[in-house]
Design an enzyme around this catalytic site. Structure first.
Site, PDB file in Angstrom:
ATOM      1  N   HIS A  56       0.929  -1.106   0.050  1.00 33.67           N
ATOM      2  CA  HIS A  56      -0.025  -0.122   0.016  1.00 33.67           C
ATOM      3  C   HIS A  56       0.972   1.184  -0.123  1.00 33.67           C
ATOM      4  O   HIS A  56       2.184   1.215   0.162  1.00 33.67           O
ATOM      5  CB  HIS A  56      -0.999   0.012   1.109  1.00 33.67           C
ATOM      6  CG  HIS A  56      -0.373  -0.027   2.431  1.00 33.67           C
ATOM      7  ND1 HIS A  56       0.443  -0.942   3.004  1.00 33.67           N
ATOM      8  CD2 HIS A  56      -0.418   1.049   3.417  1.00 33.67           C
ATOM      9  CE1 HIS A  56       0.837  -0.404   4.240  1.00 33.67           C
ATOM     10  NE2 HIS A  56       0.308   0.796   4.424  1.00 33.67           N
ATOM     11  N   HIS A  58       1.305   4.039   1.987  1.00 32.06           N
ATOM     12  CA  HIS A  58       2.012   4.592   3.058  1.00 32.06           C
ATOM     13  C   HIS A  58       3.475   4.949   2.841  1.00 32.06           C
ATOM     14  O   HIS A  58       4.126   4.048   2.656  1.00 32.06           O
ATOM     15  CB  HIS A  58       1.500   4.065   4.213  1.00 32.06           C
ATOM     16  CG  HIS A  58       0.268   4.359   4.713  1.00 32.06           C
ATOM     17  ND1 HIS A  58      -0.713   3.702   5.656  1.00 32.06           N
ATOM     18  CD2 HIS A  58      -0.682   5.420   4.167  1.00 32.06           C
ATOM     19  CE1 HIS A  58      -1.737   4.081   5.853  1.00 32.06           C
ATOM     20  NE2 HIS A  58      -2.247   5.083   4.889  1.00 32.06           N
ATOM     21  N   ASP A  60       6.024   5.002   4.972  1.00 29.94           N
ATOM     22  CA  ASP A  60       6.789   3.999   5.601  1.00 29.94           C
ATOM     23  C   ASP A  60       6.919   2.714   4.904  1.00 29.94           C
ATOM     24  O   ASP A  60       7.502   1.661   5.457  1.00 29.94           O
ATOM     25  CB  ASP A  60       6.412   3.764   7.106  1.00 29.94           C
ATOM     26  CG  ASP A  60       5.159   3.176   7.263  1.00 29.94           C
ATOM     27  OD1 ASP A  60       4.008   3.463   6.663  1.00 29.94           O
ATOM     28  OD2 ASP A  60       4.806   2.209   8.091  1.00 29.94           O
ATOM     29  N   HIS A  61       6.086   2.347   3.737  1.00 30.76           N
ATOM     30  CA  HIS A  61       6.254   1.194   2.929  1.00 30.76           C
ATOM     31  C   HIS A  61       6.648   1.390   1.504  1.00 30.76           C
ATOM     32  O   HIS A  61       6.954   0.449   1.109  1.00 30.76           O
ATOM     33  CB  HIS A  61       4.754   0.599   2.932  1.00 30.76           C
ATOM     34  CG  HIS A  61       4.080   0.110   4.283  1.00 30.76           C
ATOM     35  ND1 HIS A  61       3.818  -1.003   4.592  1.00 30.76           N
ATOM     36  CD2 HIS A  61       3.702   0.968   5.183  1.00 30.76           C
ATOM     37  CE1 HIS A  61       3.559  -1.113   5.642  1.00 30.76           C
ATOM     38  NE2 HIS A  61       3.385   0.070   6.219  1.00 30.76           N
ATOM     39  N   HIS A 112      -7.497  -0.740   5.797  1.00 30.75           N
ATOM     40  CA  HIS A 112      -6.447   0.150   6.351  1.00 30.75           C
ATOM     41  C   HIS A 112      -6.132   1.283   5.029  1.00 30.75           C
ATOM     42  O   HIS A 112      -6.163   2.279   5.583  1.00 30.75           O
ATOM     43  CB  HIS A 112      -4.974  -0.660   6.459  1.00 30.75           C
ATOM     44  CG  HIS A 112      -3.907   0.158   6.888  1.00 30.75           C
ATOM     45  ND1 HIS A 112      -3.716   0.757   7.939  1.00 30.75           N
ATOM     46  CD2 HIS A 112      -2.572   0.588   6.221  1.00 30.75           C
ATOM     47  CE1 HIS A 112      -2.551   1.371   8.187  1.00 30.75           C
ATOM     48  NE2 HIS A 112      -1.819   1.335   6.940  1.00 30.75           N
ATOM     49  N   ASP A 129      -0.010  -4.014   6.273  1.00 29.79           N
ATOM     50  CA  ASP A 129      -0.667  -3.392   7.600  1.00 29.79           C
ATOM     51  C   ASP A 129      -2.180  -3.689   7.612  1.00 29.79           C
ATOM     52  O   ASP A 129      -3.069  -3.249   8.134  1.00 29.79           O
ATOM     53  CB  ASP A 129      -0.575  -1.673   7.716  1.00 29.79           C
ATOM     54  CG  ASP A 129       0.820  -1.556   7.962  1.00 29.79           C
ATOM     55  OD1 ASP A 129       1.652  -2.084   8.000  1.00 29.79           O
ATOM     56  OD2 ASP A 129       0.925  -0.021   7.834  1.00 29.79           O
ATOM     57  N   HIS A 167       4.885  -4.743  10.770  1.00 22.67           N
ATOM     58  CA  HIS A 167       5.140  -4.002  12.016  1.00 22.67           C
ATOM     59  C   HIS A 167       5.215  -4.694  13.428  1.00 22.67           C
ATOM     60  O   HIS A 167       4.843  -6.038  13.405  1.00 22.67           O
ATOM     61  CB  HIS A 167       4.134  -2.786  12.419  1.00 22.67           C
ATOM     62  CG  HIS A 167       3.998  -1.699  11.378  1.00 22.67           C
ATOM     63  ND1 HIS A 167       4.937  -0.567  11.612  1.00 22.67           N
ATOM     64  CD2 HIS A 167       3.566  -1.655  10.281  1.00 22.67           C
ATOM     65  CE1 HIS A 167       4.715   0.265  10.555  1.00 22.67           C
ATOM     66  NE2 HIS A 167       3.720  -0.365  10.106  1.00 22.67           N
TER      67      HIS A 167
HETATM   68 FE    FE Z   1       2.958   0.951   8.219  1.00 18.28          FE
HETATM   69 ZN    ZN Z   2       0.236   1.630   6.393  1.00 14.80          ZN
END
Ligand code: FE
Ligand code: ZN
Length: 255
Positions: A56, A58, A60-61, A112, A129, A167
């Site tokens: 996805h 985001h 942090d990905h 998410h 996530d 995570h």
């Molecule tokens: Fe994340």
């Molecule tokens: Zn995420």
């Protein structure tokens, strides 16, 4: 046989590294930061990064995707319905891709985020996530109904499936799981095991679907005790699994 290990990133992200020893090619999943991957490639210079899988959009990905592709020429796979930097292949629900000689099925798992996808290959689930160990992702874009259906879909995969989420949230998720089910012996035992792992600084992943079904409240919405607890919390009769899920998710958001 492909080997899977974790490259830690930021404070609690894992970038999954898939390695095929027969070809010395490797792939990474959700590289939010290029640095840990580049450091690994530098120390393991016989290996070539050939593929990047993204679940996805985001940061942090995806934060490291563009740089990794520029440096290595790796092919980037990501969800069709989200903006993914440097994406080569836009994936839809039920697509099938071949990575390192493994076939991966692509599942749309909205909740998410709306375009979130998961990758599945015989007993290996890369779920970003969406499903976490003892928990699930927050609903940033989707509805409780969507996330509940997405989790149910993942839960229907074989019980021995290993769950590679992105995570290290297991310990805090288990505190919530215990609040929902104080008398669940499987949760109590998992709390002990996870505390031991974390006290040694070790990773708590992968999980398995079998363990998640015993200890993850978000997969246990059909349990009478979980429903009753959710009813108590929001003072209404949650009639469907999706309603129980919605109550649990709202409670967890403030937990
Ligand atoms: Fe994340
Ligand atoms: Zn995420």
């Amino acid at each position: 046989m492909i080997q899977i290990s974790a490259l830690p990133a930021f404070t609690d992200n894992y970038i999954w590294l898939l390695q095929d020893p027969s070809t010395l090619r490797c792939a990474v999943v959700d590289p939010g930061d290029a640095a840990p991957v580049l450091a690994w490639l530098k120390h393991n210079s016989e290996w070539t990064l050939s593929d990047i899988l993204v679940t996805h959009h985001h940061h942090d990905h995806v934060g490291g995707v563009e740089q990794l592709k520029n440096v290595t020429g790796a092919r980037v796979y990501g969800p069709a319905n989200e903006k993914i930097p440097a994406r080569d292949e836009a994936l839809q629900d039920n697509d099938r891709i071949s990575v390192l000689g493994w076939d991966f099925d692509v599942y749309a798992v909205p909740g998410h985020t709306l375009g979130h996808i998961a990758f599945y290959h015989q007993g290996v689930l890369l779920c970003g996530d969406t499903l976490f160990a003892a928990g699930c992702g927050r609903l940033f874009e989707g509805t409780p109904e969507q996330m509940h259906a997405s989790l149910q879909r993942l839960a229907a995969l074989p019980a021995d499936t290993l769950v590679y989420c992105t995570h290290e949230y297991t310990q805090s998720n288990l505190k919530f799981a215990q609040a929902v089910e104080p008398d669940n012996a499987d949760i109590a035992e998992r709390v002990k095991n996870v505390a031991q792992l974390r006290s040694r600084g070790e990773i708590t992943l992968p999980s398995s679907l079998a363990l998640e079904k015993l200890t993850n409240p978000f997969l246990r919405t059909a349990e009478t005790s979980v429903k009753q607890k959710a009813d108590e919390r929001n003072g209404r009769d949650n009639r469907s699994g999706a309603e129980v899920f919605a109550s649990l998710r709202a409670w967890k958001d403030k937990f």
